[in-house]
Write an enzyme that holds these catalytic residues in place. Structure first.
Site, PDB file in Angstrom:
ATOM      1  N   ASP A 154      77.480 123.464   7.600  1.00  0.00           N
ATOM      2  CA  ASP A 154      77.498 122.172   8.280  1.00  0.00           C
ATOM      3  C   ASP A 154      78.875 121.957   8.890  1.00  0.00           C
ATOM      4  O   ASP A 154      79.771 122.797   8.751  1.00  0.00           O
ATOM      5  CB  ASP A 154      77.143 121.029   7.313  1.00  0.00           C
ATOM      6  CG  ASP A 154      77.982 121.049   6.038  1.00  0.00           C
ATOM      7  OD1 ASP A 154      79.147 121.502   6.109  1.00  0.00           O
ATOM      8  OD2 ASP A 154      77.493 120.622   4.982  1.00  0.00           O
ATOM      9  N   ASP A 181      82.151 119.252   9.323  1.00  0.00           N
ATOM     10  CA  ASP A 181      82.866 118.047   8.929  1.00  0.00           C
ATOM     11  C   ASP A 181      83.848 117.714  10.051  1.00  0.00           C
ATOM     12  O   ASP A 181      84.626 118.578  10.490  1.00  0.00           O
ATOM     13  CB  ASP A 181      83.632 118.251   7.619  1.00  0.00           C
ATOM     14  CG  ASP A 181      82.699 118.324   6.421  1.00  0.00           C
ATOM     15  OD1 ASP A 181      81.633 117.698   6.466  1.00  0.00           O
ATOM     16  OD2 ASP A 181      83.048 119.009   5.441  1.00  0.00           O
ATOM     17  N   ASP A 198      93.262 119.920  -0.131  1.00  0.00           N
ATOM     18  CA  ASP A 198      93.393 120.721  -1.356  1.00  0.00           C
ATOM     19  C   ASP A 198      94.106 122.051  -1.146  1.00  0.00           C
ATOM     20  O   ASP A 198      95.104 122.347  -1.794  1.00  0.00           O
ATOM     21  CB  ASP A 198      92.012 120.947  -1.996  1.00  0.00           C
ATOM     22  CG  ASP A 198      90.961 121.405  -0.998  1.00  0.00           C
ATOM     23  OD1 ASP A 198      91.300 121.766   0.145  1.00  0.00           O
ATOM     24  OD2 ASP A 198      89.763 121.415  -1.373  1.00  0.00           O
TER      25      ASP A 198
END
Length: 416
Positions: free
Chosen positions: A43, A45, A127
């Site tokens: 997908d 983002d 992260d």
């Protein structure tokens, strides 16, 4: 590297609309990483300088929802697909007031992440360096604010941005994601990140059940899920994520489960079947059901009992605990398992029109490829009917599909 030709045109159009409205906008995170690795992301983002309310205004003629409490973002619906659009964040301020009284949590754990910032601030609060690469498909421009993302991607290195212990305290789910990257891409962690994973691994108990269930669902859909589970076990994380499977690791039942899962994932990558969550749940349950219900060896299925559906349901919940899959997925997985005896023995008269036939057929093929080894087995299983044909016949005969009944009860036992 030219990424623009790889990007779906409607994604470029969404980015373009945000930029034309005066906002910065990029494809971010795993999608950029996967494109740079020449893989197709599952997908997209997107991230932008626009607030959720401003995003909704830009796409006021589309189906747009603002969701989330801990992390507010926008879901933009596009022909059955949901595109997540977040607003650039910066590192949140002290969250002492948000901590729950009487509940111990890591000192720097983030409970709300809704302080908006710039694109660069957003990159530095992410992260890992390989997840902080931004891509502007309108201008075909890669932006690597940390200066390490592209280098670490080339070196196949998982490196935390900043102090990894602090990063894992802020969000313990990052420990899981680090290990997923190691398993899925055959990457290695830099020494500091790996040390922090070992030191902070117990923090995962502070992650919410809903977030861990979401991560479990992603692994069940992932065609590299078997490699991820192996990595979880190697680092001692599996006993905190799927404790039943960890307790059974190395047993014939667990070895068989991993082989079935690997074969299922191979077939996904080859385009032979879809990445069904409920089918993966069936696969992870089947070998343990053989052992716990009938004390049989892998591939021998089980004796049919009056309460077999409930026994299968209880074993499935035990295998996936503490994950909490949806009732619909559980019912579909149990239905697939219930049909395996008929599938194995090719008792398929009238079964082709059964709503569970497609998954049951695929599980039978997977078992045969791994264990049964019947000659020309797949050719003897008729392909499933197209969904449109099943819908037409269902309307014609006025049928209603019903889920497997779920009475109370519990199946106990171990896989040893």
């Amino acid at each position: 590297m030219q990424l623009r030709p790889k990007i779906a045109p409607y994604i470029v159009e969404i980015i373009s609309q945000l930029q034309n409205a005066g906002y910065e906008a990029y494809i971010v995170g795993g999608a950029v990483r996967d494109f740079l690795l020449n893989r197709q992301p599952k997908d997209y983002d997107l991230s932008t300088s626009a607030t959720p309310e401003q995003i909704k205004k830009v796409f006021r003629d589309r189906h747009v929802l603002i969701i989330g409490k801990r992390f507010r973002l926008v879901h933009l619906h596009h022909h059955g697909e949901i595109i997540e659009i977040s607003t650039f964040r910066k590192r949140p301020q002290d969250q002492t007031e948000l901590r729950r009284p009487g509940k111990q949590a890591p000192e720097h754990m983030i409970f709300q992440d809704n302080e908006f910032g710039t694109a660069e601030e957003d990159a530095w609060r992410r992260d890992f360096t390989i997840n902080a690469i931004f891509y502007d498909p309108v201008n075909d421009k890669i932006v690597d604010y940390t200066g390490m993302g592209m280098k670490d991607l080339a070196a196949k290195t998982v490196r935390s941005i900043g102090d990894p212990v602090l990063r894992f305290e802020e969000d313990p789910v990052r420990i899981l994601r680090a290990l997923k990257l190691v398993g899925q891409y055959d990457f290695t962690m830099d020494a500091e990140t790996e040390s922090a994973v070992t030191k902070c691994i117990e923090f995962i108990v502070h992650a919410s059940a809903s977030r861990l269930t979401l991560e479990l669902e992603k692994i069940l859909k992932n065609p590299y899920g078997h490699l991820i589970l192996e990595t979880f076990h190697r680092y001692g994380f599996l006993k905190r994520f799927l404790p039943f499977i960890d307790s059974c690791w190395g047993t014939p039942a667990c070895d068989y489960m991993m082989k079935l899962l690997e074969e299922r994932n191979r077939r996904i990558l080859e385009g032979k079947y879809r990445d069904s969550i409920s089918l993966a749940m069936s696969i992870m349950t089947l070998p343990f059901a053989e052992k716990l219900i009938s004390d049989r060896e892998p591939g021998q299925l089980w004796n049919y009992l009056p309460d077999i559906a409930e026994d299968l349901r209880q074993i499935l919940l035990k295998v996936l605990n503490p994950g909490t899959p949806t009732k619909r997925a559980v019912a579909a997985a149990v239905r697939t398992l219930m049909l395996q005896e008929r599938i194995k023995n090719l008792m398929i008269k009238k079964l082709v029109s059964h709503p569970g036939y497609s998954h049951a057929r695929e599980l039978g093929i997977i078992q045969n490829n791994v264990m049964w080894k019947f000659w020309h087995y797949e050719e003897q299983l008729p392909p499933p009917e197209p969904r449109s044909e099943k819908r037409r016949r269902g309307r014609r005969h006025g049928r209603k599909r019903s889920a497997v009944p779920v009475p109370a009860g519990e199946t106990t036992g171990t896989c040893h």
